[in-house]
Design an enzyme around this catalytic site. Structure first.
Site, PDB file in Angstrom:
ATOM      1  N   CYS A  83      -8.974 -12.811  48.485  1.00 47.95           N
ATOM      2  CA  CYS A  83      -8.264 -13.466  47.626  1.00 47.95           C
ATOM      3  C   CYS A  83      -9.090 -13.764  46.460  1.00 47.95           C
ATOM      4  CB  CYS A  83      -7.452 -14.861  47.888  1.00 47.95           C
ATOM      5  SG  CYS A  83      -5.878 -15.123  47.274  1.00 47.95           S
TER       6      CYS A  83
ATOM      7  N   ASN B  64      -5.187  -1.977  54.456  1.00 48.34           N
ATOM      8  CA  ASN B  64      -4.016  -2.522  53.646  1.00 48.34           C
ATOM      9  C   ASN B  64      -4.176  -2.095  51.938  1.00 48.34           C
ATOM     10  OD1 ASN B  64      -4.031  -5.519  51.893  1.00 48.34           O
ATOM     11  ND2 ASN B  64      -2.257  -4.801  52.462  1.00 48.34           N
TER      12      ASN B  64
ATOM     13  N   GLY C 263       2.059  -5.134  51.845  1.00 47.76           N
ATOM     14  CA  GLY C 263       2.341  -6.214  51.056  1.00 47.76           C
ATOM     15  C   GLY C 263       3.679  -6.087  50.372  1.00 47.76           C
TER      16      GLY C 263
ATOM     17  N   LYS D 109      -9.540 -10.905  57.137  1.00 46.91           N
ATOM     18  CA  LYS D 109      -8.921  -9.928  55.946  1.00 46.91           C
ATOM     19  C   LYS D 109      -9.816  -9.856  54.851  1.00 46.91           C
ATOM     20  CE  LYS D 109      -4.741  -8.794  53.157  1.00 46.91           C
ATOM     21  NZ  LYS D 109      -5.036  -9.575  51.898  1.00 46.91           N
TER      22      LYS D 109
HETATM   23  C1  LIG Z   1       2.227 -12.890  45.564  1.00 47.56           C
HETATM   24  C2  LIG Z   1       1.131 -12.335  46.624  1.00 47.56           C
HETATM   25  C3  LIG Z   1       0.316 -13.404  47.074  1.00 47.56           C
HETATM   26  C4  LIG Z   1      -0.786 -13.030  47.653  1.00 47.56           C
HETATM   27  N1  LIG Z   1      -1.310 -13.742  48.370  1.00 47.56           N
HETATM   28  C5  LIG Z   1      -2.212 -13.585  49.552  1.00 47.56           C
HETATM   29  C6  LIG Z   1      -2.767 -14.395  50.265  1.00 47.56           C
HETATM   30  O1  LIG Z   1      -2.426 -15.582  50.396  1.00 47.56           O
HETATM   31  N2  LIG Z   1      -3.708 -13.945  51.123  1.00 47.56           N
HETATM   32  C7  LIG Z   1      -4.468 -12.868  51.091  1.00 47.56           C
HETATM   33  O2  LIG Z   1      -5.302 -12.412  51.841  1.00 47.56           O
HETATM   34  N3  LIG Z   1      -3.716 -11.743  50.078  1.00 47.56           N
HETATM   35  C8  LIG Z   1      -2.883 -12.332  49.399  1.00 47.56           C
HETATM   36  N4  LIG Z   1      -2.277 -11.157  48.612  1.00 47.56           N
HETATM   37  C9  LIG Z   1      -2.807  -9.741  49.080  1.00 47.56           C
HETATM   38  C10 LIG Z   1      -2.059  -9.142  50.024  1.00 47.56           C
HETATM   39  O3  LIG Z   1      -2.015  -9.711  51.013  1.00 47.56           O
HETATM   40  C11 LIG Z   1      -2.216  -7.843  50.013  1.00 47.56           C
HETATM   41  O4  LIG Z   1      -3.634  -7.633  50.189  1.00 47.56           O
HETATM   42  C12 LIG Z   1      -2.283  -7.070  48.629  1.00 47.56           C
HETATM   43  O5  LIG Z   1      -0.904  -7.332  48.048  1.00 47.56           O
HETATM   44  C13 LIG Z   1      -2.162  -5.259  48.750  1.00 47.56           C
HETATM   45  O6  LIG Z   1      -1.309  -4.894  49.652  1.00 47.56           O
HETATM   46  P1  LIG Z   1      -0.109  -4.173  49.085  1.00 47.56           P
HETATM   47  O7  LIG Z   1      -0.414  -3.031  47.940  1.00 47.56           O
HETATM   48  O8  LIG Z   1       0.625  -3.594  50.196  1.00 47.56           O
HETATM   49  O9  LIG Z   1       0.885  -5.276  48.405  1.00 47.56           O
HETATM   50  C14 LIG Z   1      -0.988 -11.289  47.955  1.00 47.56           C
HETATM   51  C15 LIG Z   1      -0.344 -10.522  47.112  1.00 47.56           C
HETATM   52  C16 LIG Z   1       0.576 -10.998  46.338  1.00 47.56           C
HETATM   53  C17 LIG Z   1       1.388  -9.856  45.773  1.00 47.56           C
END
Ligand SMILES: Cc1cc2nc3c(=O)[nH]c(=O)nc-3n(C[C@H](O)[C@H](O)[C@H](O)COP(=O)(O)O)c2cc1C
Length: 335
Positions: free
Chosen positions: A98, A209, A231, A137
């Site tokens: 993150c 991911n 996500g 992660k």
């Molecule tokens: C609103 C939001 C909050 C997120 N919060 C976290 C989090 O708390 N921890 C984390 O590891 N990733 C967080 N992410 C990243 C997601 O877990 C993921 O890695 C990222 O969105 C890419 O995947 P996607 O393309 O399928 O969305 C967040 C993403 C979004 C959109």
């Protein structure tokens, strides 16, 4: 020594702050029985010093559910992991991906990509104290790191520390110059590197991911890695999960239609309203359910305009759902 079984990670919904809270997870569980669900990130100090029931409480129906921890102090993380295990989570996951400023200032999240030894120490410390699996992660790298070095370095250190499962968001994070949101779109995806990690470390469970939008894409990734984590799409168009049980877990019974999902969510919302949770806190997660169907916009609007009002009750949801027409023969073809 591990005593708890590993959850099936073939398909999971990503940890997302402000999004995958307990209400969202309960709702998603009504759509897929088998998807592994992750909490929002909770920091170790918050668990140790904060309101634990609020931060960690969840409904039994949410299983399988993993808690994601944020932190970089092995002692604190271990204490937080022990507390979280006591709440019944099926997995403890450490956030090494993150990129937000708030997270960097606490020296955790993606900046830990630069401190693989510390990450390995954290994981080893937690794993000796809890019986549930401890996973990580991460990104493929940060800033000027070369992912072809940074990622295998981290993975090897994690392997040596006893970690068996690594979930890789297949893009770098740029810690300066990009907002957290941009860090989810701007750095290019490198799925091949993640596939290569699975080939290089076949004994480890490698999940991928980033940018995965459909179950067809999921199936393609599963030819190369052990699991897919979805996500944003799973949040914004939650009905994409409707075919997960059948297409990825061999379930033969049909999943709920969208209207049945709402019907099943009603008693949950009623219970929570009685406990003082606002309607908006729950309905904000369900706005995307009818995406693509006639009336979806009216559904969204009715909820958005009314659910936040003081004393708003379930009649708002009933009124909104009556605005949507669902095909008689649901095809579940959200993907
Ligand atoms: C609103 C939001 C909050 C997120 N919060 C976290 C989090 O708390 N921890 C984390 O590891 N990733 C967080 N992410 C990243 C997601 O877990 C993921 O890695 C990222 O969105 C890419 O995947 P996607 O393309 O399928 O969305 C967040 C993403 C979004 C959109």
């Amino acid at each position: 020594m591990k005593t708890k079984p590993e959850p099936n990670r073939r398909f999971s919904v990503a940890p997302m702050m402000e999004w995958t809270d307990r209400h969202d997870r309960f709702f998603l569980r009504l759509i897929s029985t088998h998807a592994l669900l992750y909490t929002e990130m909770v920091t170790a100090p918050a668990i140790i010093h904060g309101k634990r029931d609020y931060l960690l409480g969840f409904d039994e129906a949410e299983h399988p559910v993993a808690v994601q921890l944020g932190g970089s102090d092995p002692r604190e993380l271990t204490e937080a992991a022990r507390i979280a295990e006591g709440y019944g989570y099926d997995e403890i996951n450490l956030n090494v991906g993150c990129p937000s400023d708030r997270v960097q200032s606490g020296r955790f999240g993606a900046c830990l990509m630069k401190e693989p030894d510390l990450v390995a120490d954290c994981v080893a410390a937690m794993a000796t104290e809890v019986a549930v699996p401890v996973t990580v992660k991460c990104r493929i790298g940060v800033d000027d790191q070369d992912p072809r070095e940074a990622l295998p370095t981290l993975i090897e250190k994690l392997r040596d520390a006893g970690c068996r499962t690594i979930i890789v968001h297949a893009r770098k994070a740029w810690l300066e110059g990009l907002s957290p949101k941009e860090n989810r779109t701007v750095p290019p995806l490198d799925y091949d590197l993640v596939y290569e990690m699975k080939r290089t470390y076949p004994d480890l469970e490698i999940c991928i991911n980033g940018g995965i939008a459909t179950l067809d894409e999921t199936k393609t990734h599963l030819k190369h890695v052990d699991g897919v984590m979805m996500g944003r799409m799973a949040y914004e168009r939650p009905y994409v999960l409707a075919d997960v049980d059948q297409r990825l877990f061999g379930v033969t019974t049909p999943s709920r239609t969208r209207h049945e999902v709402i019907e099943a969510f009603m008693p949950y919302m009623a219970r929570r309203l009685e406990e003082g949770v606002t309607l908006h806190a729950m309905t904000r997660h369900i706005l995307g359910l009818f995406q693509g169907l006639p009336g979806a916009r009216a559904w969204r609007r009715h909820i958005s305009e009314n659910a936040y009002k003081k004393g708003a009750g379930l009649d708002i949801v009933t009124e909104a759902v009556n605005k949507v027409r669902e095909p008689d023969l649901e095809t579940h073809s959200a993907d």
